[in-house]
Design a protein around this motif. Structure first.
Motif, PDB file in Angstrom:
ATOM      1  N   CYS A 100       0.844  -1.202   0.000  1.00  0.00           N
ATOM      2  CA  CYS A 100       0.000   0.000   0.000  1.00  0.00           C
ATOM      3  C   CYS A 100       0.875   1.246   0.000  1.00  0.00           C
ATOM      4  CB  CYS A 100      -0.915  -0.014   1.226  1.00  0.00           C
ATOM      5  SG  CYS A 100      -1.920   1.471   1.349  1.00  0.00           S
TER       6      CYS A 100
ATOM      7  N   GLU B 224      -7.233   1.225   0.932  1.00  0.00           N
ATOM      8  CA  GLU B 224      -6.770   1.793  -0.339  1.00  0.00           C
ATOM      9  C   GLU B 224      -6.631   0.677  -1.392  1.00  0.00           C
ATOM     10  OE1 GLU B 224      -6.167   4.992  -0.763  1.00  0.00           O
ATOM     11  OE2 GLU B 224      -4.879   5.144  -2.536  1.00  0.00           O
TER      12      GLU B 224
ATOM     13  N   CYS C 183      -6.158  -2.617   0.376  1.00  0.00           N
ATOM     14  CA  CYS C 183      -5.185  -2.707   1.468  1.00  0.00           C
ATOM     15  C   CYS C 183      -5.910  -3.240   2.695  1.00  0.00           C
ATOM     16  CB  CYS C 183      -4.596  -1.327   1.754  1.00  0.00           C
ATOM     17  SG  CYS C 183      -3.601  -1.274   3.263  1.00  0.00           S
TER      18      CYS C 183
ATOM     19  N   CYS D   4      -5.839  -0.076   5.415  1.00  0.00           N
ATOM     20  CA  CYS D   4      -6.540   1.196   5.212  1.00  0.00           C
ATOM     21  C   CYS D   4      -7.560   1.166   4.092  1.00  0.00           C
ATOM     22  CB  CYS D   4      -5.535   2.327   4.987  1.00  0.00           C
ATOM     23  SG  CYS D   4      -4.798   2.310   3.336  1.00  0.00           S
TER      24      CYS D   4
ATOM     25  N   CYS E 255      -0.459   3.646   3.286  1.00  0.00           N
ATOM     26  CA  CYS E 255      -0.110   3.395   4.689  1.00  0.00           C
ATOM     27  C   CYS E 255       1.157   2.542   4.855  1.00  0.00           C
ATOM     28  CB  CYS E 255      -1.283   2.733   5.422  1.00  0.00           C
ATOM     29  SG  CYS E 255      -1.515   1.008   5.007  1.00  0.00           S
TER      30      CYS E 255
END
Ligand code: ZN
Ligand code: ZN
Length: 1023
Positions: A512, A560, A555, A558, A515
């Motif tokens: 990711c 994403e 992810c 997070c 993060c």
């Protein structure tokens, strides 16, 4: 259809001028046309015994050279040995497919120079370009795996060619994903920033595992001695003197390392009063020496001897007093250097304590520290909080922020830096340059000189007990274990990523960018489950670039949307996983290891692997051990046979670029596959073997032709005598489809080993005993993976057969000898010997062995019969005879030497031969052999404890002289027959001037004379 023609078929005579390669091509055709290979592969399908062999995959990237024959012969040899003993096997051949080696060749074919070209193969379309490039790599693998298959068939190997494994397969790639996932779950996968060896042409990192000693080249570089002026009121007009073999790294200098145990000297230029500092005494207070043009110089003599000005030492200073001193450097004006200074202003361009790595043996005792361009520098930089200047990009061109250097290639143009140092402020920063020859590493694939760069790469930090696992393996030769342990002890974490490459394992790491968290995906199913985009674009494709990269997942931390990292995997992951990926359960069609494991358990751990040692400790052996340790905490294979390298007749390794490479088929068609095979496996695997047509021919003449001549002698005489083998109920010749049973094992080597034959001729008993002994030695040593010892035993047997058994049996056969039990015993014995020998030879020399076996037995193939067994009963009984025969041969050797000394030819019979100091009794049979060999009427034995002595009675009576004359005449006639080209059983008409009349009948019989006439001129004529 079994064709049984015992008692009806004649044995087929063969040509004494045999063309082995032609014979081999005929047999190959027969083996494949008549389904013999298939029968061989499946003959033990229902057996409970298994021999698990794993083929180390060959890189399917080029045609095989003749040097590949060594390993391939070993592989075939032991598979055949166990097949003949009834073991079930898999016969799976393997191809290594992915990686840089294939990419580099495809790049050459396409004529592309770099990454940009590859990504523009389809103009303006990066994805299509990569897809095309990857497809071309696959095609190359298919092309060369097919060629290698044909080449290996030519070597005589029998494998299940339709079921070879390919490391580019989905099974293989996903199994590596599984392995990486296990590592990830244990927390062993990490992204690390490190200084790594880097190939500027391939634009990728070369792992420590891939840096082999053979890739270091002796190179001469222009090196520089650079002066770095100290900024201190105590050291006015004084510079530190550093030295580097890589001048392009000078702009990346951030510190100077000093060894606090050394004493440094301050030297002054007598003209300009300028001062420089470098090592004066090492930690033992000795002045370091330097070798230069055969002379040993003190370090200062060495440094100054090419410098025009005169320098004088004015003072010594302990190393520790230098620590912390600041200095200026020649590239301080570059923005990149300024930026680095701002990052760590306190340590920037200062002297730091580098005692652990600053050596007295080389350079000036002051280390140029460039953490962006060297591994040790990088480690020291971490410790001392130094800035990192990374001066070059992937292709080794200078990065932005380096003014006029930016964009120029640092590695290709070291003169950029050298010229600047020479000219800037009248060479203020340069003491001198020096041409210096040293060993420098190059890329194992493209041979470009490597550089060191700091990059982010993926690593596995293995903490399992690999050393314990390595110790469970039986290593042949034994030093293999030490080599492997040494590597395991000293290796760093396993660098598994390759940046900027295309054709390889898609590392299933999803990082990711937001993060920083990352996940590792363990299977295709898991990826599909997590996919939030791109699955349709990927579906139907192999897990390779570019299609795999369409798939995106969220992810885990997070949410994403993340992509797979761009890197591909280290190729040794591909080969290391094969004990898990290649075992596909025939019942389910699934990879057994990740389904129910039943089939996999039947074949794991592997019984045996064999590969060339050089290089593999860090590569295949390592990856096999590492991956098996992670997945199963045990050894992946039980026994390994390693071997050295086949080199040419001059001791040089085979190389296309050197022009000494021999393409495999060419080699086999010239030297003969059986000759190449025997040449390889008769040697001690610890040492290199020097192959060439000359050395191969020596082996052919000394072994293969000797064997062929014996075989030919037998066939020639047997056909003249119209001799045929006995009925096949003889247990010595097992029927071809019969599986061996315990009952049959008890069958003797031959029925001739029974008592009645011993009474006929001691030679037969002896040779059968020797045969039995040979079976034992060969079997035992093949079980111990000592093919060379087995070969020696066979060579020694064949030599005994030729130089003693056949030699002493020549007058037992042929038309001039009457048919009787002795003749019959000779033929039966010879037949037994040759049939059994062909079985022993089958794994080593499948062609000649099959020719002999099928011609003698009229069965389908020696490769469908069982291994020869030792007869324990005759073994013990005849060990004594074997020793006695050795003694007899020694005596006859002494006798023949004595005759030579006396200059009395062997054809002249002598009355008496006396052997003094004999220590034991010799049987009448053996005594007769001595008489025949030495052509004497009587042998006298005298006991004694002193040295063995032999003596002839040299008194030649009239009677003896006549006898000798007759022998001469017979020989003369026979030579003439040979010139006329008469058949062995063809009678002739002879005219002689004179002959001892009492021997008329003998002469006629032995020389096959129809009519013998007295005349003025010696003639032999055909009737
Ligand atoms: Zn390279
Ligand atoms: Zn995230």
């Amino acid at each position: 259809m079994e064709k049984n023609c015992y008692n009806t078929c004649m044995l087929k005579p063969v040509s004494p001028k045999v063309d082995f390669p032609a014979l081999e091509r005929e047999l190959l055709k027969k083996w494949y046309d008549q389904g013999i290979v298939q029968k061989y592969l499946h003959r033990n399908d229902s057996s409970k015994k298994k021999f698990s062999f794993l083929d180390g995959p060959i890189t399917a990237n080029n045609p095989m050279g003749v040097h590949h024959a060594w390993g391939r012969t070993y592989k075939d040899l032991w598979q055949r040995f166990y097949t003949m003993q009834g073991y079930k096997e898999r016969f799976q051949n393997g191809f290594d497919c992915q990686g840089l080696w294939v990419e580099v060749e495809v790049e050459k074919e396409l004529g592309v120079k770099n990454k940009k070209d590859i990504e523009n193969l389809v103009a303006g379309d990066k994805k299509a370009s990569i897809a095309k490039f990857v497809e071309l790599c696959k095609q190359r693998v298919h092309k060369f795996s097919a060629i290698q298959t044909e080449q290996t068939k030519r070597l005589g190997n029998f494998m299940d060619w339709e079921h070879s494994y390919y490391t580019m397969s989905d099974e293989n790639n996903y199994m590596i994903w599984h392995f990486l996932k296990v590592c990830y779950e244990k927390g062993w996968i990490y992204k690390g920033r490190d200084s790594v060896p880097w190939c500027p042409r391939c634009e990728t990192a070369i792992s420590q595992h891939e840096m082999l000693t053979e890739d270091y080249k002796e190179l001469t570089h222009e090196t520089v001695f650079v002066k770095l002026p100290l900024v201190s009121s105590n050291f006015e007009n004084t510079s530190l003197l550093i030295w580097t073999t890589t001048p392009w790294t000078v702009p990346a200098n951030v510190a100077v390392g000093v060894n606090t145990k050394f004493t440094y000297g301050i030297w002054e230029n007598e003209q300009t009063k300028e001062r420089i500092i470098f090592i004066d005494k090492d930690k033992n207070n000795q002045t370091p020496k330097r070798h230069h043009k055969g002379k040993e110089l003190d370090v200062h003599e060495y440094l100054f001897h090419t410098v025009e000005s005169t320098w004088k030492k004015i003072k010594d200073i302990p190393g520790k007093e230098l620590v912390g001193l600041p200095y200026t450097a020649p590239f301080d004006h570059l923005p990149l250097v300024q930026k680095a200074k701002a990052e760590h202003p306190k340590t920037f361009h200062t002297v730091v304590d580098g005692s652990e790595i600053v050596m007295a043996e080389e350079g000036t005792g002051l280390l140029h520290v460039a953490p962006g361009a060297g591994k040790e520098d990088f480690d020291l930089g971490k410790k001392e909080h130094l800035s990192i200047i990374s001066p070059i990009k992937d292709d080794a061109s200078y990065v932005e922020g380096m003014d006029e250097y930016s964009g120029k290639n640092a590695k290709k143009h070291p003169e950029l830096i050298i010229d600047y140092l020479k000219s800037h402020e009248n060479g203020k920063f340069l003491l001198k340059t020096l041409q210096y020859t040293h060993r420098y590493p190059a890329c194992w694939r493209c041979k470009t000189e490597l550089v060191w760069r700091v990059t982010d790469e993926w690593y596995i930090s293995l903490r399992e007990q690999m050393m314990e696992v390595a110790k469970k393996i039986d290593w042949h030769p034994g030093f293999g274990l030490d080599r492997e342990l040494d590597w395991l002890e000293n290796m760093h974490d396993w660098l598994i990523s390759k940046k900027n490459r295309y054709w390889g394992l898609a590392l299933p790491i999803y990082e990711c960018k937001k993060c920083g968290d990352f996940q590792v995906i363990g299977s295709k199913e898991e990826l599909q489950k997590k996919a939030v985009a791109g699955w349709e674009e990927f579906a139907g494709h192999t897990p390779h670039k570019p299609f795999i990269d369409e798939v995106k997942i969220p992810c885990a931390k997070c949410g994403e949307i993340v992509s797979r990292v761009d890197d591909v995997g280290n190729v040794w992951l591909d080969a290391g996983i094969v004990p898990f990926s290649t075992l596909v359960d025939p019942k389910t069609g699934k990879v057994s290891y990740t389904s129910d494991k039943t089939y996999w358990k039947e074949w794991f751990p592997i019984d045996f692997i064999t590969e060339s040692f050089p290089g593999q400790f860090k590569n295949w052996f390592y990856s096999l051990i590492a991956m098996s340790t992670v997945l199963e905490q045990t050894n992946p294979f039980k026994t390994i046979l390693g071997f050295a390298t086949m080199v040419d007749e001059n001791g040089e390794p085979f190389h296309k670029s050197k022009g000494n490479a021999i393409e495999f088929i060419e080699g086999a068609d010239k030297a003969g596959a059986d000759v190449i095979r025997w040449f390889c496996v008769r040697s001690n695997p610890e040492h290199n073997i020097d192959f060439g047509y000359h050395t191969a021919d020596q082996v052919r003449r000394q072994f293969h032709l000797m064997l062929w001549n014996i075989y030919n002698f037998f066939l020639l005489n047997a056909s003249i005598d119209n001799w045929k083998p006995d009925s096949p109920t003889d247990k010595a010749i097992p029927k071809r489809s019969a599986r061996i049973t315990n009952k049959e094992i008890a069958a003797p080597v031959t029925q001739l080993a029974r008592k009645d034959v011993k009474e006929v001729n001691v030679l037969d008993t002896w040779v059968l005993s020797r045969l039995n002994e040979t079976i034992k030695t060969v079997t035992e040593n093949l079980k111990k993976y000592k093919a060379d010892v087995a070969c020696q035993a066979i060579e020694s047997f064949v030599s005994d057969l030729s130089l003693w058994y056949v030699r002493r049996s020549r007058d037992r056969v042929g038309v001039e000898v009457e048919n009787g039990p002795d003749k019959e015993a000779f033929y039966q014995t010879m037949y037994e010997v040759l049939v059994t020998l062909s079985k022993l030879l089958a794994p080593f020399m499948p062609f000649i062995a099959d020719e002999i076996y099928t011609n003698l037995t009229d069965e389908e193939s020696v490769h469908l019969v069982d291994w020869a067994l030792v007869n324990e009963k005759i073994k013990n009984k005849n060990e004594k005879l074997i020793k006695e025969m050795e003694f007899v041969r020694k005596i006859t050797e002494l006798g023949n030497a004595e005759r030579k000394r006396l200059q009395i030819k062997v054809r002249q019979p002598l009355a008496k031969f006396q052997i003094s100091n004999i220590q034991f009794q010799i049987s009448n049979d053996l005594e007769q052999l001595i008489k025949n060999e030495l052509n004497v009427k009587e042998v006298v034995f005298k006991k004694g404890k002193e040295e063995l002595r032999v003596e002839f009675d040299t008194n030649i009576t009239e009677e003896l002289r006549s006898e000798g004359e007759v022998r001469d005449l017979i020989r003369k006639i026979q030579e003439e027959r040979k010139k006329l080209g008469t058949r062995l059983d063809e009678k002739v008409h002879v005219v002689l001037e004179a002959w001892p009349e009492q021997f008329t009948e003998e002469i006629k019989r032995k020389a096959l004379i129809q009519s013998l006439e007295k005349g003025t001129k010696f003639t032999v004529t055909r009737l």
